[in-house]
Design an enzyme around this catalytic site. Structure first.
Site, mmCIF file in Angstrom:
data_model
loop_
_atom_site.group_PDB
_atom_site.id
_atom_site.type_symbol
_atom_site.label_atom_id
_atom_site.label_comp_id
_atom_site.label_asym_id
_atom_site.label_seq_id
_atom_site.Cartn_x
_atom_site.Cartn_y
_atom_site.Cartn_z
ATOM 1 N N SER A 48 0.976 -1.116 0.033
ATOM 2 C CA SER A 48 -0.114 0.080 0.014
ATOM 3 C C SER A 48 0.724 1.358 -0.043
ATOM 4 O O SER A 48 1.110 1.926 0.964
ATOM 5 C CB SER A 48 -0.797 0.130 1.317
ATOM 6 O OG SER A 48 -0.019 0.113 2.284
ATOM 7 N N ASP A 88 1.495 8.478 7.064
ATOM 8 C CA ASP A 88 2.402 7.571 6.335
ATOM 9 C C ASP A 88 2.503 7.954 5.000
ATOM 10 O O ASP A 88 3.346 8.650 4.413
ATOM 11 C CB ASP A 88 1.821 6.183 6.597
ATOM 12 C CG ASP A 88 2.709 4.995 5.724
ATOM 13 O OD1 ASP A 88 3.491 5.391 5.191
ATOM 14 O OD2 ASP A 88 2.343 3.858 5.650
#
Ligand code: PEP
Ligand code: MG
Length: 427
Positions: A41, A312
């Site tokens: 991801s 992130d």
């Protein structure tokens, strides 16, 4: 100290995909090795992971070009040259690549060299890697945020949210925190088994059951904590990484693995508000998409003084993007992944900026890992207080825990376990 030999080869990561390994030799005979991890991801602004694209080999995922770049262009530029510091080496590599995102040589090629050099320097100086990277004040042992239920892109199940983690913060030491975490992990296994649910694991070693809802994952974990004899919120709290960039579709959030329902950014923020009042959550990473900066500001305004809010995909360990976040008052913590930016030096520069602006640093593995335990040392070097590196049953994740137990042993009385205060705003 001159680099006498440098050689890369293609090896495999924990998903069975190719990755880069770099072996390096200094002129004093010191040898070192580094292996590069890989995400699933990934953030859109991450440094480029160079893949061959030849569909006949590993479906295009081979890294022979990156390997070749180390063995030719990079080796030619750095072999038998006097390089004095990590910074000097890393900036030389950045210049050699010449692109903004390491697209020419590949961040996987560059990072392998950067990490191998850091390790060789430490070994040559006969000091531990954490001390070489962080100095003699490196002493804080992190709370291991253990990813006990996997979903999203890391598991073939019904959970939209990617990571449900436990933080065993009431322990007196890292070793004891690992014991508590593993006890909860095994207790959760029994909870799932008793309910007839799968105990197979996902990419990061957490269970990957088909549950009716994302909420149910938290409920299962709370039951597991209770049954292991611990108190949720007092001994063990919850951390989440829904990896919401993966849910982002035309300005909305899609529950892409369960109900298929679409919700707005405001509704997602309301969901997090309600979850944080309902459950003992101390940290929320990527609660919104990397392309939803307005939503991030809203989320930070509402929850930023209650819990740790980590960017992130949003920041990609990138100093310039973090600067924008600081300016806009977005998040209060940054996830640190070496391969998102591609050199040890740039990673340290980003963490320096974070600390100067009172942002926390949360060090992280990738979902595709190797047995390289560099991030264990990096976490202690940064006195970061917490890291996430999977959970109880996959060797490549356990290796980081084991390295941290070795470090704690070595530091002895001078080590200090971070505990609950590792988390921004935790009370
Ligand atoms: C560790 C993560 O996953 P990946 O490595 O797949 O990006 C994450 O999203 O934080
Ligand atoms: Mg994440």
């Amino acid at each position: 100290m001159k680099i006498q030999k440098i050689e890369a080869i293609e090896i495999l990561d924990s998903r069975g995909n190719p990755t880069v390994e770099v072996n390096l030799k200094l002129e004093d005979g010191t040898t070192s090795r580094a292996m590069v991890p890989s995400g699933a991801s990934t953030g859109e602004r991450e440094a480029t992971e160079l893949r061959d694209g030849d569909k006949k080999r590993y479906g295009g995922k081979g890294v022979l070009k990156a390997v070749e770049n180390v063995n030719t262009v990079i080796a030619k530029a750095i072999k038998d040259k006097s390089i004095h510091t990590q910074r000097e080496l890393d900036y030389l590599l950045i210049e050699l690549d010449g692109t903004k995102n390491k697209a020419k040589l590949g961040a996987n090629a560059i990072l392998g060299v950067s990490m191998a050099y850091a390790r060789a320097k430490a070994q040559s100086a006969k000091i531990p890697l954490y001390e070489c990277l962080g100095g003699s004040y490196a002493h804080i042992m992190p709370v291991p945020c253990m990813n006990v239920i996997n979903g999203g892109k890391h598991a073939d199940n019904t959970l939209d949210f990617q990571e449900f983690m436990i933080a065993p913060h009431s322990a007196p030491s890292f070793r004891e925190a690992i014991r508590m975490g593993e006890e909860v992990f095994h207790s959760l296994k029994n909870v799932l088994k008793t309910k007839g649910l799968s105990t197979g694991v996902g990419d990061e070693g957490g269970f990957a059951p088909d549950l009716k809802s994302n909420e149910q994952a938290v409920e299962m974990i709370l039951e597991g904590i209770h049954k292991a004899g611990y108190k949720p919120g007092i001994d063990v709290s919850i951390c989440l990484d829904p990896a919401a960039s993966e849910m982002w579709e035309n300005g909305m959030y899609k529950f892409f693995k369960s109900s298929q329902k679409l919700v707005s950014s405001d509704e997602m923020v309301k969901l997090w508000e309600s979850w944080t009042t309902q459950y003992p959550i101390v940290l929320l990473e990527d609660g919104l998409s990397e392309n939803d900066w307005e939503g991030w500001k809203n989320l930070t305004d509402i929850l930023g003084d209650k819990i740790e809010i980590v960017g992130d995909d949003l920041f990609c360990t990138n100093k310039s993007i973090l600067e924008k976040g600081i300016e806009k008052g977005v998040a209060n913590s940054i996830l640190i992944k070496l391969n998102q930016i591609g050199t040890v030096t740039e990673t340290l520069e980003t963490t320096e900026l974070a600390y100067k602006n009172s942002y926390n640093c949360f060090v992280s593995h990738r979902s595709g890992e190797t047995v390289d335990s560099f991030i264990a040392d990096l976490t202690v070097a940064l006195n970061a207080g917490h890291l996430k590196t999977g959970s109880g049953c996959r060797g490549e994740r356990i290796e980081k825990f084991n390295q941290l137990m070795r470090i704690e042993n070595e530091l002895g009385k001078s080590s200090q376990f971070a505990g609950l205060k590792a988390f921004k705003n935790a009370k």
